[in-house]
Enzyme design. Sequence first.
Site, PDB file in Angstrom:
ATOM      1  N   CYS A 217       0.825  -1.202  -0.167  1.00 10.71           N
ATOM      2  CA  CYS A 217       0.060   0.093  -0.057  1.00 10.71           C
ATOM      3  C   CYS A 217       0.691   1.355  -0.113  1.00 10.71           C
ATOM      4  O   CYS A 217       0.417   2.313  -0.297  1.00 10.71           O
ATOM      5  CB  CYS A 217      -0.818  -0.009   1.181  1.00 10.71           C
ATOM      6  SG  CYS A 217      -2.131  -1.325   1.173  1.00 10.71           S
TER       7      CYS A 217
ATOM      8  N   HIS B  83      -3.492   7.054   3.084  1.00  8.71           N
ATOM      9  CA  HIS B  83      -3.665   5.910   2.538  1.00  8.71           C
ATOM     10  C   HIS B  83      -4.970   5.445   3.062  1.00  8.71           C
ATOM     11  O   HIS B  83      -5.278   5.784   4.254  1.00  8.71           O
ATOM     12  CB  HIS B  83      -2.563   4.871   3.003  1.00  8.71           C
ATOM     13  CG  HIS B  83      -3.204   3.321   2.540  1.00  8.71           C
ATOM     14  ND1 HIS B  83      -3.662   3.228   1.285  1.00  8.71           N
ATOM     15  CD2 HIS B  83      -3.195   2.267   3.197  1.00  8.71           C
ATOM     16  CE1 HIS B  83      -4.065   1.655   1.389  1.00  8.71           C
ATOM     17  NE2 HIS B  83      -3.848   1.116   2.351  1.00  8.71           N
TER      18      HIS B  83
ATOM     19  N   ASN C 247     -10.149   0.058   0.286  1.00  6.32           N
ATOM     20  CA  ASN C 247      -8.658   0.153   0.426  1.00  6.32           C
ATOM     21  C   ASN C 247      -8.084  -0.257  -1.132  1.00  6.32           C
ATOM     22  O   ASN C 247      -8.344  -1.582  -1.354  1.00  6.32           O
ATOM     23  CB  ASN C 247      -8.398  -0.851   1.490  1.00  6.32           C
ATOM     24  CG  ASN C 247      -7.023  -0.954   1.388  1.00  6.32           C
ATOM     25  OD1 ASN C 247      -6.011  -0.370   0.439  1.00  6.32           O
ATOM     26  ND2 ASN C 247      -6.313  -1.224   2.608  1.00  6.32           N
TER      27      ASN C 247
HETATM   28  O1  UT7 Z   1      -3.716  -1.179   3.602  1.00  3.99           O
HETATM   29  C1  UT7 Z   1      -3.084  -2.242   4.516  1.00  3.99           C
HETATM   30  C2  UT7 Z   1      -2.907  -1.783   5.902  1.00  3.99           C
HETATM   31  N1  UT7 Z   1      -4.288  -2.236   6.515  1.00  3.99           N
HETATM   32  C3  UT7 Z   1      -4.667  -1.792   7.548  1.00  3.99           C
HETATM   33  O2  UT7 Z   1      -4.098  -0.840   8.080  1.00  3.99           O
HETATM   34  C4  UT7 Z   1      -5.791  -2.127   8.188  1.00  3.99           C
HETATM   35  C5  UT7 Z   1      -6.142  -2.320   9.647  1.00  3.99           C
HETATM   36  N2  UT7 Z   1      -7.025  -2.992  10.249  1.00  3.99           N
HETATM   37  C6  UT7 Z   1      -8.393  -2.810  10.148  1.00  3.99           C
HETATM   38  O3  UT7 Z   1      -9.023  -2.062   9.266  1.00  3.99           O
HETATM   39  C7  UT7 Z   1      -9.372  -3.408  11.123  1.00  3.99           C
HETATM   40  O4  UT7 Z   1      -8.638  -4.090  12.048  1.00  3.99           O
HETATM   41  C8  UT7 Z   1     -10.321  -4.289  10.396  1.00  3.99           C
HETATM   42  C9  UT7 Z   1     -11.500  -3.290   9.645  1.00  3.99           C
HETATM   43  C10 UT7 Z   1      -9.625  -5.178   9.244  1.00  3.99           C
HETATM   44  C11 UT7 Z   1     -11.114  -5.167  11.363  1.00  3.99           C
HETATM   45  O5  UT7 Z   1     -11.784  -4.255  12.308  1.00  3.99           O
HETATM   46  P1  UT7 Z   1     -11.555  -4.591  13.866  1.00  3.99           P
HETATM   47  O6  UT7 Z   1     -12.408  -3.611  14.554  1.00  3.99           O
HETATM   48  O7  UT7 Z   1     -10.122  -4.597  14.075  1.00  3.99           O
HETATM   49  O8  UT7 Z   1     -12.236  -5.854  14.029  1.00  3.99           O
HETATM   50  P2  UT7 Z   1     -11.719  -7.388  14.396  1.00  3.99           P
HETATM   51  O9  UT7 Z   1     -10.891  -7.946  13.413  1.00  3.99           O
HETATM   52  O10 UT7 Z   1     -11.286  -7.084  16.087  1.00  3.99           O
HETATM   53  O11 UT7 Z   1     -13.117  -8.081  14.795  1.00  3.99           O
HETATM   54  C12 UT7 Z   1     -14.121  -8.001  15.424  1.00  3.99           C
HETATM   55  C13 UT7 Z   1     -15.342  -8.660  15.422  1.00  3.99           C
HETATM   56  C14 UT7 Z   1     -14.874 -10.172  15.291  1.00  3.99           C
HETATM   57  O12 UT7 Z   1     -15.983 -11.051  15.875  1.00  3.99           O
HETATM   58  P3  UT7 Z   1     -15.955 -11.294  17.271  1.00  3.99           P
HETATM   59  O13 UT7 Z   1     -14.548 -12.256  17.430  1.00  3.99           O
HETATM   60  O14 UT7 Z   1     -15.650 -10.348  18.244  1.00  3.99           O
HETATM   61  O15 UT7 Z   1     -17.179 -12.020  17.438  1.00  3.99           O
HETATM   62  C15 UT7 Z   1     -14.890 -10.579  13.924  1.00  3.99           C
HETATM   63  O16 UT7 Z   1     -15.408 -11.985  13.516  1.00  3.99           O
HETATM   64  O17 UT7 Z   1     -15.782  -8.319  14.067  1.00  3.99           O
HETATM   65  C16 UT7 Z   1     -15.962  -9.712  13.324  1.00  3.99           C
HETATM   66  N3  UT7 Z   1     -15.985  -9.273  11.887  1.00  3.99           N
HETATM   67  C17 UT7 Z   1     -16.744  -9.096  11.175  1.00  3.99           C
HETATM   68  N4  UT7 Z   1     -18.358  -8.992  11.464  1.00  3.99           N
HETATM   69  C18 UT7 Z   1     -19.095  -8.581  10.421  1.00  3.99           C
HETATM   70  C19 UT7 Z   1     -14.921  -9.386  11.254  1.00  3.99           C
HETATM   71  N5  UT7 Z   1     -15.191  -8.925  10.114  1.00  3.99           N
HETATM   72  C20 UT7 Z   1     -16.334  -8.987   9.845  1.00  3.99           C
HETATM   73  C21 UT7 Z   1     -17.456  -8.500   8.900  1.00  3.99           C
HETATM   74  N6  UT7 Z   1     -18.659  -8.535   9.111  1.00  3.99           N
HETATM   75  N7  UT7 Z   1     -16.904  -8.085   7.536  1.00  3.99           N
END
Ligand code: UT7
Length: 327
Positions: free
Chosen positions: A113, A254, A284
């Site tokens: 990225c 980004h 993204n």
């Molecule tokens: O471009 C390169 C660099 N990339 C980045 O910098 C990305 C950095 N990370 C992020 O943007 C975020 O971490 C994400 C958007 C990828 C994820 O968001 P989060 O708030 O960190 O969510 P999480 O991974 O901690 O997941 C929270 C919950 C989980 O459920 P439980 O375990 O709490 O029951 C996931 O399974 O959200 C769930 N989850 C979803 N639920 C509905 C994960 N993806 C989804 C989804 N829809 N698409």
Amino acid sequence: MKRARIVGTGMAVPDKILTNADLEKIVDTTDEWIVSRTGIRERRIASEGESLFDFALAAAERALEMAGIAGSEVDLVICATFSSDLVFPTTSARIQAAIGASGAAAFDLSAACTGFIYGLGIADRFLRTDGARTALVLGGELLSRFTDWTDRDTCVLFGDGAGAALLRAEDDAGHGLLDVRMHCDGSLGDLIRLPACDNRKSPSLGELEADRSFIKMRGNETFKIAVRSLAEVSDEVLKDAGIAHEEVNWFIPHQANRRIIDAVGRRLEIRDGHTYVNIDRYGNTSAASVPIALDELNRAGKLAKGDIVLCAAFGGGLVWGAGLLRW
Ligand code: UT7
């Protein structure tokens, strides 16, 4: 002394829009989750038969047209991408031929990225020291081809597109690239991965088919590092250029996550309304996100001569960087 100035920008994205409602039908997710956790409402997805080259070429042609410069004047083509249609000939080599930049050096650059920022940094050094006069820097990805559409953790995040900036070496009048910084911490490489083919061994056909390569990300761990790195590298370029945070007219981060963008903007004390955000429309797009945003701002007439523009990106590697410009 020479300085590199951006004299043209361009972008191109597929026509096909994939909304959060569309994704609700594919994986167990909701529009509410996607919008509140990422800020994304829709993304552009390439159709069968469309290629990265198509979008990169359209972006390049728009940048050349804006600048009123012929492709034959370009001395260097850099395309930042990890999703080139072919390993080689590279996308940059194909663009070089298509715009008629015969004799120009051309190479693809892989810095995930942050690729466009790395491309700016390399072009800047070429233009200031190598005698090259004109450089075309592209960032483009077809991430949809490397997305696991059964994995809700990642498939809601990505989109396709390309952006371009045309740079000219000019006698230094204080306008153009003031500084570009590039960083990497390879020890954290496992946080975001796209293995493609593991060339350390000869894969059998079965393995190749089973391991069709998709982007994997440990998003939550990446998030905090992204905020810290983006803020630190932005701070670094501003401090070294002697420019105060409140002097930034446009911050172009980004577009990985709206919450990351907001957190970095707060840390940098960017004035309200001076951070460019289009993640809601494109998701993204990796190396394409900064040049797409730059072109949108430019074509909307929002960049005035003398404006301070700060671009910063972060991605798999881990790699991050920032570019500071006086428009
Ligand atoms: O471009 C390169 C660099 N990339 C980045 O910098 C990305 C950095 N990370 C992020 O943007 C975020 O971490 C994400 C958007 C990828 C994820 O968001 P989060 O708030 O960190 O969510 P999480 O991974 O901690 O997941 C929270 C919950 C989980 O459920 P439980 O375990 O709490 O029951 C996931 O399974 O959200 C769930 N989850 C979803 N639920 C509905 C994960 N993806 C989804 C989804 N829809 N698409």
